[in-house]
Each structure stands twice: as structure tokens, then as C-alpha cells.
Design a protein around this motif. Structure first.
Motif, mmCIF file in Angstrom:
data_model
loop_
_atom_site.group_PDB
_atom_site.id
_atom_site.type_symbol
_atom_site.label_atom_id
_atom_site.label_comp_id
_atom_site.label_asym_id
_atom_site.label_seq_id
_atom_site.Cartn_x
_atom_site.Cartn_y
_atom_site.Cartn_z
ATOM 1 N N ILE A 1 -1.628 1.769 -11.576
ATOM 2 C CA ILE A 1 -0.691 2.188 -12.607
ATOM 3 C C ILE A 1 0.556 2.739 -11.924
ATOM 4 C CG2 ILE A 1 -0.278 3.712 -14.570
ATOM 5 C CD1 ILE A 1 -3.345 3.714 -14.991
ATOM 6 N N ARG B 1 4.006 4.435 -12.479
ATOM 7 C CA ARG B 1 4.675 5.215 -13.533
ATOM 8 C C ARG B 1 6.168 5.385 -13.219
ATOM 9 N NH1 ARG B 1 -0.311 7.834 -12.586
ATOM 10 N NH2 ARG B 1 -1.756 7.547 -14.319
ATOM 11 N N PHE C 1 5.519 -3.427 -4.394
ATOM 12 C CA PHE C 1 4.159 -2.894 -4.384
ATOM 13 C C PHE C 1 3.145 -4.023 -4.257
ATOM 14 C CE2 PHE C 1 0.173 -1.515 -6.234
ATOM 15 C CZ PHE C 1 0.021 -0.233 -5.742
ATOM 16 N N GLU D 1 3.128 -5.430 -0.728
ATOM 17 C CA GLU D 1 2.492 -4.509 0.213
ATOM 18 C C GLU D 1 0.983 -4.467 0.000
ATOM 19 O OE1 GLU D 1 3.405 -3.117 2.814
ATOM 20 O OE2 GLU D 1 1.831 -1.641 3.165
ATOM 21 N N ARG E 1 -1.954 -5.561 2.697
ATOM 22 C CA ARG E 1 -3.059 -4.684 3.097
ATOM 23 C C ARG E 1 -4.412 -5.375 2.883
ATOM 24 N NH1 ARG E 1 -1.237 1.507 1.545
ATOM 25 N NH2 ARG E 1 0.951 1.249 2.087
ATOM 26 N N ALA F 1 -5.605 1.222 0.814
ATOM 27 C CA ALA F 1 -4.532 1.273 -0.197
ATOM 28 C C ALA F 1 -3.836 2.615 -0.230
ATOM 29 C CB ALA F 1 -5.097 0.949 -1.573
ATOM 30 N N ALA G 1 11.090 9.750 -7.733
ATOM 31 C CA ALA G 1 9.734 9.595 -8.278
ATOM 32 C C ALA G 1 8.883 8.675 -7.407
ATOM 33 C CB ALA G 1 9.801 9.052 -9.697
ATOM 34 N N GLY H 1 7.465 6.071 -8.251
ATOM 35 C CA GLY H 1 6.308 5.632 -9.037
ATOM 36 C C GLY H 1 5.435 6.781 -9.517
ATOM 37 N N TYR H 2 5.787 8.005 -9.113
ATOM 38 C CA TYR H 2 4.978 9.161 -9.520
ATOM 39 C C TYR H 2 5.423 9.715 -10.860
ATOM 40 C CZ TYR H 2 3.256 13.892 -10.029
ATOM 41 O OH TYR H 2 2.673 15.022 -10.545
ATOM 42 N N SER I 1 -0.113 5.431 -8.247
ATOM 43 C CA SER I 1 0.324 4.402 -7.314
ATOM 44 C C SER I 1 1.811 4.580 -7.053
ATOM 45 C CB SER I 1 0.034 3.001 -7.866
ATOM 46 O OG SER I 1 -1.362 2.811 -7.984
ATOM 47 N N PHE I 2 2.244 4.222 -5.846
ATOM 48 C CA PHE I 2 3.602 4.542 -5.415
ATOM 49 C C PHE I 2 4.382 3.294 -5.051
ATOM 50 C CE2 PHE I 2 1.141 8.336 -5.046
ATOM 51 C CZ PHE I 2 2.010 9.335 -5.440
ATOM 52 N N THR I 3 5.607 3.217 -5.583
ATOM 53 C CA THR I 3 6.506 2.116 -5.242
ATOM 54 C C THR I 3 7.417 2.503 -4.086
ATOM 55 O OG1 THR I 3 8.053 2.915 -6.913
ATOM 56 C CG2 THR I 3 6.499 1.189 -7.582
ATOM 57 N N ASN J 1 0.596 12.213 2.291
ATOM 58 C CA ASN J 1 1.973 11.713 2.297
ATOM 59 C C ASN J 1 1.954 10.272 1.823
ATOM 60 O OD1 ASN J 1 4.057 13.676 3.406
ATOM 61 N ND2 ASN J 1 2.366 13.924 4.851
ATOM 62 N N PHE J 2 2.707 9.993 0.764
ATOM 63 C CA PHE J 2 2.646 8.675 0.128
ATOM 64 C C PHE J 2 3.847 7.820 0.503
ATOM 65 C CE2 PHE J 2 0.440 11.611 -2.836
ATOM 66 C CZ PHE J 2 -0.829 11.079 -2.698
ATOM 67 N N ALA J 3 3.584 6.495 0.559
ATOM 68 C CA ALA J 3 4.630 5.511 0.817
ATOM 69 C C ALA J 3 4.417 4.339 -0.126
ATOM 70 C CB ALA J 3 4.556 5.049 2.272
ATOM 71 N N ALA J 4 5.357 3.388 -0.107
ATOM 72 C CA ALA J 4 5.257 2.224 -0.986
ATOM 73 C C ALA J 4 3.938 1.497 -0.759
ATOM 74 C CB ALA J 4 6.421 1.274 -0.725
ATOM 75 N N GLY J 5 3.247 1.176 -1.848
ATOM 76 C CA GLY J 5 1.977 0.474 -1.763
ATOM 77 C C GLY J 5 0.765 1.378 -1.751
ATOM 78 N N ASP J 6 0.979 2.689 -1.686
ATOM 79 C CA ASP J 6 -0.149 3.624 -1.638
ATOM 80 C C ASP J 6 -0.683 3.928 -3.029
ATOM 81 O OD1 ASP J 6 -0.151 3.868 1.079
ATOM 82 O OD2 ASP J 6 0.880 5.805 1.132
ATOM 83 N N THR J 7 -1.945 4.245 -3.097
ATOM 84 C CA THR J 7 -2.558 4.711 -4.338
ATOM 85 C C THR J 7 -3.486 5.870 -4.026
ATOM 86 O OG1 THR J 7 -3.615 3.963 -6.387
ATOM 87 C CG2 THR J 7 -4.563 3.179 -4.328
#
Lengths: 87, 164
Positions: free
Chosen positions: A21, A23, A34, A37, A41, A48, B72, B74-75, B108-110, B148-154
Motif C-alpha cells: 500500500i 500512501r 517502486f 525496485e 529485489r 523488501a 512523505a 509514500g508514508y 511501503s515507500f516510494t 531507515n526507509f528507501a524507495a521499494g521498502d516495506t
């Protein structure tokens, strides 16, 4: 007074079941990034995220005006093609 | 893992329920949504003000700094419905302390959010409306590590509460 108004979200369904999701009103370009990427992965076996959650295969993507719409079973707008899924 | 029940949470749990005094800001109506937030501030820090903290875009004594407020990436807060299928979802047993666990929420983070570096999660009274000085924290706990979040992380979070 708090508001329950939310910005648009992107919901990415996955082969493993749990969706991603995104946001804060993500753009098509941000969602494309996204997806790319996440696919990378999956290919290299990288996690992830920093918690070590396994990467997942994204199967479709939809926009919802509000995240709650998804939980209520409303239909979103399919953007799979626009973000490069199934291309 | 450090955890804390904030003054706003005490109001909602005890004063509002038993005395009928409305909390301010208000808790969500039944069927409305709590907001699950992540913050850079660890529960174990700022102990001098640990009974009444505020969400803030800046860090400092007595303040909880939510991630992703400048960028943000994506947050945003994840909604958790105020009901028995969201939170509180009673999972305790008769004769034991009350406990509840909500369904797992994912973030999830863009891109990399600013601020980044989540150290804790918080159940808040709303999904939006964050402002400096907005005291809407119910309870929270430290994450297993700073993320620490980067693009593609969840990131997945399942909140659990138990009275002792």
C-alpha cells in the motif's frame, strides 16, 4: 478536530497475498519506481525492507481515492499497464 | 522493548469511558479510523515529558517526531478501524489481563521520507490532521530497531496492547 480525509493510495496486489500500500497520493512515476525496485529485489533475492520482509511479485495495481474504500471492497482504478505490470 | 500509555490514552481509556468526559481531540466514532504512525523518537527517550507528548515535525524534549512530514515518500498513517475487527480487538481471556491485537498494517515507500529513521509506532486518534502541538497519541512502543526507509521498502507492524 481531526479529519478522516485521506489522500489517494495505490494498492499493489502480490502473488504472495499481502498487498503493498503506497500512501500519500503516489504518482504513476513513483509507483513505477517502486514496482521496478520490488521486481529487482525479487530477482536478486533481496528483502523488501530493513525488517527483512521478503520481496513479493506484484501482479496488479489500482488507485483508490481513499484507503478505506479498498477495505470496504470498492473497485479502484486499474493502473497496472500504466506502471509497467504485465507489459 | 519500551512502551507507554500516553495521557491522551489514559483519558480515553478511563476518564472518557467511566466519567463520560469527552476527550480532546476526540477519539474516532465507532467505525471510524485510528491512525497508526511511525516516529523517529524512541519511547525510552525524553522521559521528562513522557506523560504528555505531542506530534511534531521537529524533534525535541517532550515531542514525538513523526516520519515523512517534510517528504512523505509514500508514508502516511495507516488506518485501523475502531471496531472489534480493527482495534480494540479483544484477544485476552477471562480471568487474565485484558489484551487486544490489531490486524497487521503495512507501510511501503516510494522514496526516502523526511524525517527518516523510525524508532517507534503509535496508535493515534486520527489518520490525518497532524500539526505541531497536536496531542493525539494513545499508546506506542519501540520498533525492534531503528528503520531507515528507501524507495521499494516495506514495513509491517502489528500493534498489541495488554493491561497489567
Amino acid at each position: 478536530m481531526m479529519s478522516d480525509i485521506q489522500t489517494r493510495v495505490a494498492v499493489l496486489e502480490t502473488k504472495e497475498g499481502q498487498p503493498f500500500i503506497l500512501r500519500a497520493n503516489p504518482t504513476i512515476k513513483e509507483i513505477q519506481g517502486f514496482v521496478r525496485e520490488q521486481n529487482r529485489r525479487v530477482d536478486v533475492g533481496a528483502p523488501a525492507g530493513p525488517s527483512g520482509i521478503p520481496a513479493r511479485h506484484i501482479t496488479s495495481a489500482k488507485y483508490f481515492d481513499n484507503e478505506v474504500d479498498m477495505y470496504e471492497g470498492k473497485s479502484g482504478t486499474d493502473i497496472s499497464g500504466a506502471v509497467g505490470i504485465g507489459a | 522493548m519500551a512502551y507507554i500509555l500516553m495521557q491522551q490514552g489514559e483519558d480515553a481509556f478511563i476518564r472518557t469511558t467511566l466519567a463520560g468526559v469527552a476527550a480532546s481531540p476526540a477519539i474516532p466514532n465507532p467505525g471510524g479510523n485510528w491512525g497508526l504512525a511511525m516516529a523517529t523518537t524512541a519511547v525510552g527517550s525524553n522521559t521528562a515529558a513522557n506523560k504528555e507528548r505531542v506530534m511534531s515535525t521537529t524533534s525535541g524534549t517532550g515531542k514525538i517526531q513523526e516520519i515523512g512530514q517534510s517528504v512523505a515518500g509514500g508514508y502516511a498513517r495507516a488506518p485501523i478501524v475502531r471496531s472489534a475487527v480493527g482495534w480494540p480487538n479483544p484477544t485476552g481471556h477471562p480471568g487474565a489481563s485484558y489484551s487486544s491485537t490489531s490486524p497487521q498494517q503495512s507501510f511501503s515507500f516510494t522514496g526516502a521520507p523526511t524525517a527518516n529513521g523510525a524508532a517507534s509506532w503509535w496508535l493515534c486518534k486520527g489518520t490525518t490532521g497532524i500539526s505541531v502541538g497536536s496531542d493525539d497519541l494513545m499508546f506506542g512502543a519501540d520498533l525492534a530497531a531503528i528503520r531507515n526507509f528507501a524507495a521499494g521498502d516495506t514495513e509491517n507492524i502489528t500493534i498489541s496492547y495488554q493491561q497489567t
